[in-house]
Design a protein around this motif. Sequence first.
Motif, PDB file in Angstrom:
ATOM      1  N   THR A  11       0.814  -1.213   0.000  1.00  8.90           N
ATOM      2  CA  THR A  11       0.000   0.000   0.000  1.00  8.90           C
ATOM      3  C   THR A  11       0.851   1.268   0.000  1.00  8.90           C
ATOM      4  N   ARG A  42      -4.071   5.093   3.219  1.00  8.73           N
ATOM      5  CA  ARG A  42      -3.278   3.889   2.966  1.00  8.73           C
ATOM      6  C   ARG A  42      -3.249   2.961   4.179  1.00  8.73           C
ATOM      7  N   ILE A  45      -6.578   1.123   4.062  1.00  4.93           N
ATOM      8  CA  ILE A  45      -6.552   0.072   3.041  1.00  4.93           C
ATOM      9  C   ILE A  45      -5.710  -1.106   3.507  1.00  4.93           C
ATOM     10  N   THR A  46      -4.590  -0.828   4.157  1.00  2.00           N
ATOM     11  CA  THR A  46      -3.740  -1.896   4.708  1.00  2.00           C
ATOM     12  C   THR A  46      -4.533  -2.739   5.695  1.00  2.00           C
ATOM     13  N   ASN A  69       0.929   7.112  -5.503  1.00  2.00           N
ATOM     14  CA  ASN A  69       0.194   6.208  -4.614  1.00  2.00           C
ATOM     15  C   ASN A  69      -1.175   5.850  -5.170  1.00  2.00           C
ATOM     16  N   ILE A  73      -2.352   2.004  -5.549  1.00  2.00           N
ATOM     17  CA  ILE A  73      -3.598   1.464  -4.992  1.00  2.00           C
ATOM     18  C   ILE A  73      -4.487   0.914  -6.101  1.00  2.00           C
TER      19      ILE A  73
END
Length: 113
Positions: A11, A42, A45-46, A69, A73
């Motif tokens: 990520t 991020r 999302i992780t 980024n 993603i």
Amino acid sequence: MEEIIQTCKRTGIYEEIMNMKEQFDTMISEYGRNLSGGQKQRIAITRVLLEKAEVIIFDEPTSGLDYENKIRIKNLIYDLGEKTVVLITHDKELIESEGYLNILKNGRIQEEQ
């Protein structure tokens, strides 16, 4: 811990965590005030990826991210394999139709693919 590290690398948040004074032990303030919007995104999302859910809903997953980024993603989302992914976005660059695609306008389906 290795799975967390690898997911953070995917990520794009790993290097930033390693640059924090306490690294993975860094205390995050209420509402993540000591993080940028992109860092919060991020990390979220992780955390989702570490849950290993079969269905993942992404709602504007690249908001607050720089171009590099955003692409990271996007690639990650399209590399989730057999998972069911619901992607809600205004960002047309993020959309690659590999399944069902519904485009809404004014609350109504404008186009189905």
